[in-house]
Design an enzyme around this catalytic site. Structure first.
Site, PDB file in Angstrom:
ATOM      1  N   HIS A  56      37.001  35.936  40.558  1.00 10.98           N
ATOM      2  CA  HIS A  56      36.743  35.707  41.984  1.00 10.98           C
ATOM      3  C   HIS A  56      35.503  36.473  42.395  1.00 10.98           C
ATOM      4  CE1 HIS A  56      39.110  39.432  42.216  1.00 10.98           C
ATOM      5  NE2 HIS A  56      38.853  39.556  43.506  1.00 10.98           N
ATOM      6  N   HIS A  58      34.639  38.784  44.637  1.00  9.33           N
ATOM      7  CA  HIS A  58      34.531  40.124  45.222  1.00  9.33           C
ATOM      8  C   HIS A  58      33.592  41.022  44.409  1.00  9.33           C
ATOM      9  CE1 HIS A  58      38.469  39.932  47.764  1.00  9.33           C
ATOM     10  NE2 HIS A  58      37.431  39.433  48.391  1.00  9.33           N
ATOM     11  N   ASP A  60      33.620  44.063  43.546  1.00 10.03           N
ATOM     12  CA  ASP A  60      34.162  44.937  42.497  1.00 10.03           C
ATOM     13  C   ASP A  60      34.567  44.156  41.241  1.00 10.03           C
ATOM     14  OD1 ASP A  60      36.332  43.930  44.154  1.00 10.03           O
ATOM     15  OD2 ASP A  60      37.674  45.285  43.079  1.00 10.03           O
ATOM     16  N   HIS A  61      34.302  42.846  41.232  1.00 10.01           N
ATOM     17  CA  HIS A  61      34.563  42.032  40.032  1.00 10.01           C
ATOM     18  C   HIS A  61      33.289  41.389  39.469  1.00 10.01           C
ATOM     19  CE1 HIS A  61      38.994  42.343  40.329  1.00 10.01           C
ATOM     20  NE2 HIS A  61      38.642  42.690  41.551  1.00 10.01           N
ATOM     21  N   HIS A 114      44.401  35.600  47.497  1.00  8.92           N
ATOM     22  CA  HIS A 114      43.580  36.807  47.674  1.00  8.92           C
ATOM     23  C   HIS A 114      42.186  36.371  48.138  1.00  8.92           C
ATOM     24  CE1 HIS A 114      41.978  40.804  46.799  1.00  8.92           C
ATOM     25  NE2 HIS A 114      41.065  40.271  46.008  1.00  8.92           N
ATOM     26  N   ASP A 133      43.188  39.959  40.783  1.00  9.99           N
ATOM     27  CA  ASP A 133      43.788  40.463  42.023  1.00  9.99           C
ATOM     28  C   ASP A 133      44.840  39.523  42.597  1.00  9.99           C
ATOM     29  OD1 ASP A 133      41.995  42.458  41.568  1.00  9.99           O
ATOM     30  OD2 ASP A 133      40.839  42.188  43.408  1.00  9.99           O
ATOM     31  N   HIS A 171      43.460  45.895  38.868  1.00 10.65           N
ATOM     32  CA  HIS A 171      43.420  47.280  39.373  1.00 10.65           C
ATOM     33  C   HIS A 171      44.621  48.094  38.908  1.00 10.65           C
ATOM     34  CE1 HIS A 171      40.200  46.717  42.456  1.00 10.65           C
ATOM     35  NE2 HIS A 171      40.613  45.460  42.401  1.00 10.65           N
TER      36      HIS A 171
HETATM   37 FE    FE Z   1      39.463  43.776  43.158  1.00 12.42          FE
HETATM   38 ZN    ZN Z   2      39.399  41.233  44.855  1.00  8.71          ZN
END
Ligand code: FE
Ligand code: ZN
Length: 255
Positions: A56, A58, A60-61, A114, A133, A171
């Site tokens: 996805h 985001h 942080d990915h 998400h 996530d 995570h």
């Molecule tokens: Fe994440």
């Molecule tokens: Zn995420």
């Protein structure tokens, strides 16, 4: 020959993952939270990155994608959903597509909620699922872009995988998830046992993943939203599972 999977920490609480085919030497990174730890893990193993499989959009990915692509000229596979932009994507994949990493192959499951674009990669013959996530150990992702019914459907798709499937989450959130779940699912012996195990693992600075679908079915309160005991515990006896799920997620957001 079976795939080799490595997990390591990225950013503050993300997991980095490499999956390697010992026959073809192909290696994929599942998501790319940041380049540094991924490059280090590759060097440690003597592997070369051939693919990045994104779940996805985001930050942080995907934060490490540009740097890794520049360094390895690897293929970048991203979700099909056009609500998300992927500057470096070579391929966009949707539900039912197969993604090959050397001789390994992953089935794409769309698992929105998400985010709208969220997908999971299921390596059936390796009994390994990379769910980012959508599903966490004893938890699930926050529902940012989708709806509760959408997220519940996504969780049911994952719950339908064989019990022995190893679940690799995005995570390390297990300890806070356990605390929340124990406040509601008080008489769940499997959850209590998992709580003890998680405390020990975290005290030793060890990851709590992978988990398995079988274990999550017994302990993950969000996957148990259709259990009468869970509905009763939050005053939702007799209500549809999707409403129980939504209430659990709301309470977790506030916890
Ligand atoms: Fe994440
Ligand atoms: Zn995420």
């Amino acid at each position: 020959m079976a795939a080799e999977i490595r997990l390591f920490n990225c950013l503050s609480d993300n997991f980095g993952y490499l999956i390697h085919d010992p026959v073809s030497k192909a290696t994929a990174s599942i998501d790319a939270p940041e380049a540094g730890p991924i490059v280090k893990a590759l060097q440690r193993e003597g592997w070369t990155l051939t693919d990045i499989l994104l779940t996805h959009h985001h930050a942080d990915h995907v934060g490490g994608v540009a740097e890794l692509k520049a360094k390895y000229n690897c293929r970048v596979v991203a979700p099909h959903d056009q609500t998300a932009n992927y500057a470096n994507a070579d391929e966009r994949v949707k539900q039912g597509d197969t993604v090959r990493v050397g001789n390994l192959s992953a089935r794409v499951l769309e698992t929105p909620g998400h985010t709208l674009d969220h997908i999971s990669y299921i390596f059936d013959s390796e009994k390994a699922a990379f769910v980012a996530d959508t599903l966490f150990s004893i938890g699930c992702g926050r529902v940012f872009e989708g709806t509760y019914p959408m997220m519940w459907e996504s969780l049911l798709k994952l719950r339908a995988l064989p019990d022995t499937t190893r679940i690799y989450c995005g995570h390390e959130y297990t300890q806070s998830n356990v605390k929340f779940a124990l406040g509601i699912d008080k008489d769940n012996a499997a959850l209590k046992a998992r709580a003890d195990q998680v405390t020990k693992l975290r005290a030793a600075n060890q990851p709590t993943v992978p988990t398995t679908i079988g274990e999550e079915k017994e302990t993950n309160i969000f996957l148990r939203a259709d259990q009468p005991s869970v509905a009763s515990a939050i005053g939702f006896a007799g209500k549809p599972a999707v409403e129980v799920f939504g209430e659990l997620r709301e309470r977790k957001n506030k916890s």
